[in-house]
Design an enzyme around this catalytic site. Structure first.
Site, PDB file in Angstrom:
ATOM      1  N   SER A 127       0.833  -1.214   0.000  1.00  0.00           N
ATOM      2  CA  SER A 127       0.000   0.000   0.000  1.00  0.00           C
ATOM      3  C   SER A 127       0.860   1.255   0.000  1.00  0.00           C
ATOM      4  CB  SER A 127      -0.959   0.006   1.189  1.00  0.00           C
ATOM      5  OG  SER A 127      -0.350  -0.501   2.328  1.00  0.00           O
ATOM      6  N   HIS A 148      -3.547  -3.661  -5.428  1.00  0.00           N
ATOM      7  CA  HIS A 148      -3.733  -3.122  -4.081  1.00  0.00           C
ATOM      8  C   HIS A 148      -5.187  -3.192  -3.636  1.00  0.00           C
ATOM      9  CE1 HIS A 148      -3.856   0.477  -1.165  1.00  0.00           C
ATOM     10  NE2 HIS A 148      -3.438  -0.591  -0.529  1.00  0.00           N
ATOM     11  N   GLU A 160      -6.910  -1.383  -6.719  1.00  0.00           N
ATOM     12  CA  GLU A 160      -6.057  -0.569  -7.590  1.00  0.00           C
ATOM     13  C   GLU A 160      -5.075  -1.477  -8.322  1.00  0.00           C
ATOM     14  OE1 GLU A 160      -5.802   3.624  -5.168  1.00  0.00           O
ATOM     15  OE2 GLU A 160      -4.519   2.018  -4.447  1.00  0.00           O
ATOM     16  N   ASN A 198      -4.863   6.253  -1.195  1.00  0.00           N
ATOM     17  CA  ASN A 198      -4.099   6.783  -0.063  1.00  0.00           C
ATOM     18  C   ASN A 198      -3.514   8.160  -0.359  1.00  0.00           C
ATOM     19  OD1 ASN A 198      -4.691   4.690   1.627  1.00  0.00           O
ATOM     20  ND2 ASN A 198      -2.886   3.499   1.072  1.00  0.00           N
TER      21      ASN A 198
HETATM   22  N1  LIG Z   1      -4.004  -4.508   6.494  1.00  0.00           N
HETATM   23  C1  LIG Z   1      -4.396  -3.596   5.627  1.00  0.00           C
HETATM   24  O1  LIG Z   1      -5.307  -2.802   5.875  1.00  0.00           O
HETATM   25  C2  LIG Z   1      -3.735  -3.529   4.284  1.00  0.00           C
HETATM   26  C3  LIG Z   1      -4.414  -2.913   3.221  1.00  0.00           C
HETATM   27  C4  LIG Z   1      -3.815  -2.891   1.964  1.00  0.00           C
HETATM   28  C5  LIG Z   1      -2.570  -3.439   1.790  1.00  0.00           C
HETATM   29  N2  LIG Z   1      -1.922  -4.012   2.853  1.00  0.00           N
HETATM   30  C6  LIG Z   1      -0.595  -4.605   2.600  1.00  0.00           C
HETATM   31  O2  LIG Z   1      -0.728  -6.008   2.547  1.00  0.00           O
HETATM   32  C7  LIG Z   1       0.448  -6.617   3.042  1.00  0.00           C
HETATM   33  C8  LIG Z   1       0.096  -7.578   4.156  1.00  0.00           C
HETATM   34  O3  LIG Z   1      -0.622  -6.919   5.141  1.00  0.00           O
HETATM   35  P1  LIG Z   1      -1.484  -7.699   6.249  1.00  0.00           P
HETATM   36  O4  LIG Z   1      -2.253  -6.658   6.970  1.00  0.00           O
HETATM   37  O5  LIG Z   1      -2.172  -8.842   5.641  1.00  0.00           O
HETATM   38  O6  LIG Z   1      -0.309  -8.231   7.191  1.00  0.00           O
HETATM   39  P2  LIG Z   1      -0.351  -9.450   8.234  1.00  0.00           P
HETATM   40  O7  LIG Z   1       0.682  -9.151   9.235  1.00  0.00           O
HETATM   41  O8  LIG Z   1      -1.748  -9.749   8.660  1.00  0.00           O
HETATM   42  O9  LIG Z   1       0.138 -10.704   7.349  1.00  0.00           O
HETATM   43  C9  LIG Z   1       1.418 -10.804   6.790  1.00  0.00           C
HETATM   44  C10 LIG Z   1       1.767 -12.286   6.654  1.00  0.00           C
HETATM   45  O10 LIG Z   1       2.957 -12.380   5.892  1.00  0.00           O
HETATM   46  C11 LIG Z   1       3.823 -13.340   6.487  1.00  0.00           C
HETATM   47  N3  LIG Z   1       5.168 -12.979   6.093  1.00  0.00           N
HETATM   48  C12 LIG Z   1       5.919 -11.946   6.511  1.00  0.00           C
HETATM   49  N4  LIG Z   1       7.088 -11.919   5.862  1.00  0.00           N
HETATM   50  C13 LIG Z   1       7.090 -12.986   5.016  1.00  0.00           C
HETATM   51  C14 LIG Z   1       8.013 -13.471   4.045  1.00  0.00           C
HETATM   52  N5  LIG Z   1       9.172 -12.862   3.828  1.00  0.00           N
HETATM   53  N6  LIG Z   1       7.664 -14.563   3.339  1.00  0.00           N
HETATM   54  C15 LIG Z   1       6.487 -15.179   3.541  1.00  0.00           C
HETATM   55  N7  LIG Z   1       5.568 -14.763   4.444  1.00  0.00           N
HETATM   56  C16 LIG Z   1       5.885 -13.673   5.150  1.00  0.00           C
HETATM   57  C17 LIG Z   1       3.542 -13.235   7.965  1.00  0.00           C
HETATM   58  O11 LIG Z   1       3.891 -14.433   8.622  1.00  0.00           O
HETATM   59  C18 LIG Z   1       2.036 -12.967   7.998  1.00  0.00           C
HETATM   60  O12 LIG Z   1       1.302 -14.153   8.058  1.00  0.00           O
HETATM   61  C19 LIG Z   1       1.381  -5.476   3.415  1.00  0.00           C
HETATM   62  O13 LIG Z   1       2.196  -5.178   2.313  1.00  0.00           O
HETATM   63  C20 LIG Z   1       0.420  -4.351   3.681  1.00  0.00           C
HETATM   64  O14 LIG Z   1       1.009  -3.085   3.526  1.00  0.00           O
HETATM   65  C21 LIG Z   1      -2.487  -4.078   4.078  1.00  0.00           C
END
Ligand SMILES: NC(=O)c1ccc[n+]([C@@H]2O[C@H](COP(=O)([O-])OP(=O)(O)OC[C@H]3O[C@@H](n4cnc5c(N)ncnc54)[C@H](O)[C@@H]3O)[C@@H](O)[C@H]2O)c1
Length: 515
Positions: A127, A148, A160, A198
């Site tokens: 994001s 996204h 997106e 964003n």
């Molecule tokens: N949460 C939100 O509101 C949101 C919205 C849009 C985008 N995002 C993006 O999505 C992505 C994930 O966010 P989330 O909220 O699901 O996070 P989260 O912490 O819930 O999940 C991330 C997962 O990735 C795993 N992980 C971390 N590093 C790793 C690696 N190198 N290889 C394999 N697995 C790995 C972790 O164990 C975890 O299960 C981020 O890039 C975040 O910026 C999040």
């Protein structure tokens, strides 16, 4: 690569890496729309948990009749755990939703490139990072694209598709087709900080914080105004900016504010205030820490009550300053029982009402008796029954007796009234004008089409209308007038109107008009 059974896109076998909140949602969408998904996470328990939870979700959707039992079973059967990254060989699309760190995402894609086939696509759900920078770690950056989603993925029906500097244009088209096949609405954004949503979302919180930092009003008043005064055909913002920041958490929203500001090389429109940095240092994150802009008791915000309506013996006669909104103010004041003076100047006993756009009450009161001057915000309807809240503003010279008289008058029909300290553009004018301003700049920079900007922001941020439509409903020339006046009065380049807005206002065109 497998052959896709889907008529509009080529993807049959996807891999989802990172099975947290976002990865699970993305896997759900893919599996529901007929794409097989292998799930990998550096934490194997997270994969097992994701598959179990998604199986439950499909079961519940079937129970509620939202999908058939067969479709639920088929979707569940499309989910498979991958124990290693190598097990993702043969996938024609990988979607990553791992930790938000450039080094981690680059390393992941670099490791995947030799595992997946030559033509496999690599999509990132980042994001805040640059898709181009993530792709730069790959041998074939043209296969990297941003995809996204918003949280929660199944409910937030917009996505997106982010076009990096070296992304294959055909891949963008394929991701658009895939997004549609999942039932989501795709919008295409050029890879720029914050993409569309964003980036466009910078104005609401930032401008409200700026008004707070100027002492215009307190936190609950600003929230109430943006929830209740703002209305586009009756629909307003569901949450005030401070309520929203408390919900998101300052630990999330403050870094986004800073990072977008810095990434656009200190663009004044995005300049944050010191308020959030300091509150973050203090651990006042919001709901999650029990204390933010509000205190939370049993999960509910404790907000002070509204100031009472002053009791005024007899309403004074009212004189309304000349201007395009004079009639609107006079009509409302008369309907509330005031006697309206029609002379060129107010009599010595008259309350002086002003209706500025983008000016503060002091500037609007020039040449008039400021001790008796009170401004009313007319950007949104003020007539009885057409508004939930009226907003007034005083000059530093306004005597409390006249402030109270205006408050009592405009509350006479039971409508709620907020009284502000002097501010160019009250609260609603400056916040809404800045929302329109930022969106028109996104259009001007060709980050996305005007239609996609409007759709993405309306759905992604839950705004009552898209920001360009908001501008059209208020009138592009009105928004231009507000911004120009605030800019002139404050000298702050934050308020300078951009070319997209100015040209369309001058030509009488819609803000959705592309060129
Ligand atoms: N949460 C939100 O509101 C949101 C919205 C849009 C985008 N995002 C993006 O999505 C992505 C994930 O966010 P989330 O909220 O699901 O996070 P989260 O912490 O819930 O999940 C991330 C997962 O990735 C795993 N992980 C971390 N590093 C790793 C690696 N190198 N290889 C394999 N697995 C790995 C972790 O164990 C975890 O299960 C981020 O890039 C975040 O910026 C999040």
């Amino acid at each position: 690569m497998s052959t896709s059974p889907h008529p509009t896109h080529p993807y049959a076998q996807a891999g989802v890496v990172g099975t947290g909140a976002m990865g699970r949602g993305i896997a759900q969408l893919l599996a529901q729309s007929g794409v097989a998904v292998r799930l990998f996470d550096s934490n194997p328990d997270a994969v097992a948990a994701a598959i179990a939870q998604l199986g439950d979700t499909f079961g519940k959707l079937a129970e509620k009749g939202r999908m058939s039992a067969e479709a639920a079973a088929a979707a569940t059967s499309r989910l498979q755990a991958a124990a290693t990254l190598e097990a993702l060989a043969g996938c024609d699309l990988i979607v990553e939703a791992i930790v938000e760190r450039l080094d981690a995402k680059r390393a992941l894609f670099a490791a995947l490139e030799p595992i997946v086939g030559e033509s496999a696509a690599l999509a990132t759900n980042t994001s805040s990072l640059s898709v181009t920078a993530i792709a730069a770690g790959c041998k074939r950056p043209e296969r990297v694209v941003g995809w996204h989603f918003f949280n929660p993925v199944p409910l937030m029906k917009v996505v997106e598709v982010v076009d990096g500097a070296r992304t294959d244009p055909g891949l963008v088209e394929r991701m658009v087709a895939l997004s549609r096949a999942t039932g989501h609405l795709p919008v295409v954004a050029r890879d720029t900080p914050g993409f569309i949503v964003n980036h466009a979302g910078r104005a609401f919180g930032t401008e409200s914080l700026k008004a707070l930092s100027e002492g215009v009003a307190d936190i609950p008043t600003i929230d109430r105004i943006l929830r209740e005064q703002v209305g586009f055909d009756g629909s307003g913002f569901r949450l005030g900016p401070f309520e929203l920041m408390d919900l998101t958490g300052l630990d999330v929203s403050h870094p986004v504010m800073e990072s977008i500001y810095r990434q656009f090389y200190d663009e004044p429109r995005f300049r944050p205030t010191v308020i959030t940095a300091q509150r973050m240092d203090a651990g006042l994150f919001g709901r999650k820490t029990g204390e933010g802009f509000y205190s939370y008791r049993d999960g509910r915000a404790v907000a002070p009550g509204e100031p009472p309506v002053p009791v005024v013996a007899a309403p004074p006669p009212v004189w309304v300053a000349q201007g395009p909104r004079q009639a609107m103010v006079a009509e409302t004041a008369a309907s509330l029982g005031a006697t309206i003076e029609t002379g060129d100047e107010p009599s010595p006993g008259a309350l002086v009402l002003l209706a500025p756009l983008g000016l503060d009450a002091s500037a609007a009161a020039r040449g008039l008796p400021a001790a008796r001057a009170v401004a009313i915000d007319t950007l949104f309807p003020i007539a009885t029954g057409a508004c939930q809240r009226r907003v007034l503003m005083t000059t530093p010279a306004t005597h409390p007796q006249w402030r109270d008289a205006a408050h009592a008058l405009f509350a006479a029909d039971g409508t709620k009234v907020s009284v502000l300290r002097d501010s160019p553009g009250f609260i609603a004018q400056r916040v809404v004008a800045m929302i329109v301003s930022v969106a028109t700049e996104i259009a001007q920079q060709r980050i996305a089409s005007p239609g996609d900007i409007d759709t993405a922001v309306r759905i992604g941020l839950g705004y009552p209308r898209g920001p360009l439509t908001m501008g059209n409903m208020l009138g592009a020339s009105t928004v231009l007038e507000i911004l120009s006046n605030i800019h002139q009065l404050t000298g702050d380049p934050r308020y300078r109107p951009g070319a997209w807005l100015r040209r369309r206002a001058q030509l009488g065109l819609s803000l959705l008009q592309d060129d």
